[in-house]
Write a protein that holds these residues in place. Sequence first.
Motif, short mmCIF file in Angstrom:
data_model
loop_
_atom_site.label_atom_id
_atom_site.label_comp_id
_atom_site.label_asym_id
_atom_site.label_seq_id
_atom_site.Cartn_x
_atom_site.Cartn_y
_atom_site.Cartn_z
N SER A 1 1.00 -1.29 -0.03
CA SER A 1 -0.28 0.09 -0.11
C SER A 1 1.00 1.11 -0.02
O SER A 1 0.62 2.22 -0.74
CB SER A 1 -0.91 -0.04 1.17
N LYS A 2 1.88 1.30 0.79
CA LYS A 2 2.85 2.30 0.94
C LYS A 2 3.60 2.67 -0.47
O LYS A 2 3.76 3.72 -0.76
CB LYS A 2 4.08 2.46 2.04
N TRP A 3 4.01 1.55 -1.08
CA TRP A 3 4.72 1.47 -2.37
C TRP A 3 3.96 1.96 -3.31
O TRP A 3 4.21 3.04 -4.35
CB TRP A 3 5.12 0.11 -2.58
N LYS A 4 2.62 1.57 -3.40
CA LYS A 4 1.84 2.10 -4.43
C LYS A 4 1.49 3.60 -4.16
O LYS A 4 1.49 4.16 -5.33
CB LYS A 4 0.37 1.26 -4.40
N LYS A 5 1.07 3.96 -3.01
CA LYS A 5 0.90 5.60 -2.91
C LYS A 5 2.28 6.32 -3.28
O LYS A 5 2.12 7.42 -3.85
CB LYS A 5 0.88 5.45 -1.26
N LYS A 6 3.34 5.83 -2.73
CA LYS A 6 4.75 6.40 -3.27
C LYS A 6 4.70 6.63 -4.91
O LYS A 6 5.04 7.70 -5.56
CB LYS A 6 5.82 5.74 -2.75
N GLU A 7 4.42 5.30 -5.53
CA GLU A 7 4.43 5.50 -7.02
C GLU A 7 3.45 6.33 -7.61
O GLU A 7 3.66 7.07 -8.61
CB GLU A 7 3.96 3.79 -7.41
N ARG B 1 3.99 13.96 -9.38
CA ARG B 1 5.15 14.96 -9.63
C ARG B 1 5.74 14.87 -11.05
O ARG B 1 5.87 16.18 -11.39
CB ARG B 1 6.09 14.53 -8.57
N SER B 2 6.01 13.69 -11.66
CA SER B 2 6.42 13.77 -12.92
C SER B 2 5.42 14.48 -14.30
O SER B 2 5.98 15.11 -15.02
CB SER B 2 6.76 12.65 -13.34
N ALA B 3 4.20 14.51 -13.84
CA ALA B 3 3.21 14.89 -14.83
C ALA B 3 2.97 16.38 -14.43
O ALA B 3 3.11 17.15 -15.48
CB ALA B 3 1.69 14.40 -14.24
N ALA B 4 3.33 16.89 -13.20
CA ALA B 4 3.42 18.21 -12.80
C ALA B 4 4.44 18.96 -13.47
O ALA B 4 4.42 20.08 -13.89
CB ALA B 4 3.08 18.61 -11.33
N GLY B 5 5.53 18.33 -13.35
CA GLY B 5 6.79 18.70 -13.71
C GLY B 5 6.83 18.63 -15.15
O GLY B 5 7.84 19.47 -15.89
#
Length: 200
Positions: A184-190, A196-200
């Motif tokens: 669950s943590k890994w998916k949230k981080k992903e 972030r990459s979409a915003a950048g």
Amino acid sequence: MKQSNNQYLQLCAAMVRTGILGYGGGPSVMPLFRYEAVIRYKWINDDEFGEILAIANALPGPIATKMAAYLGYKLKHTTGAILAIICHILPSCIAMIALLSAVSFLSTSKIVSGMIAAVMPVVAVMLGMMAYKFGEKSLKGLGIIMGIAEFIISFLLLQVINLNSGVVILLFLAYGSVHFRVISKWKKKEEKDKERSAAG
């Protein structure tokens, strides 16, 4: 009120059926419980049934009565739990009292031995079907590699090391809680990284 009475009747009918048709006791009755609770009446889904089955296995005492108590409590709280247990064990109690006088005959009867031998494959197939369903869900939830690895580990713990089944279930419950928390943590981080990459 009518629906409430109908649920009591359904609960009684389901538990009497599991008590009468539950040949062999213990795990062999679980496919019948699953059919009544998940398929016939849809009181719970397969996931909840699997969770309750795991917890019931880890607790002391007969698994069938624990399952009956849970289903009764879920539907009608304490009254439902008491009623479910009584309806489940009553057919066996009546049958035992009725057949007590014929025990000496039945123990040496070739007919009874043949009946037992004929029923065994049916019980084995029912257990196999239920195991397949849960195995399939396990592979979907954990992934094929982890799922197969856990099947092998559980087999080794239960059959080779002869560890108590309750202990094995508790170990796997503990692992499962950690596994899915990490996933669950890994998916949230992903997801955050993608944002972030979409915003950048």
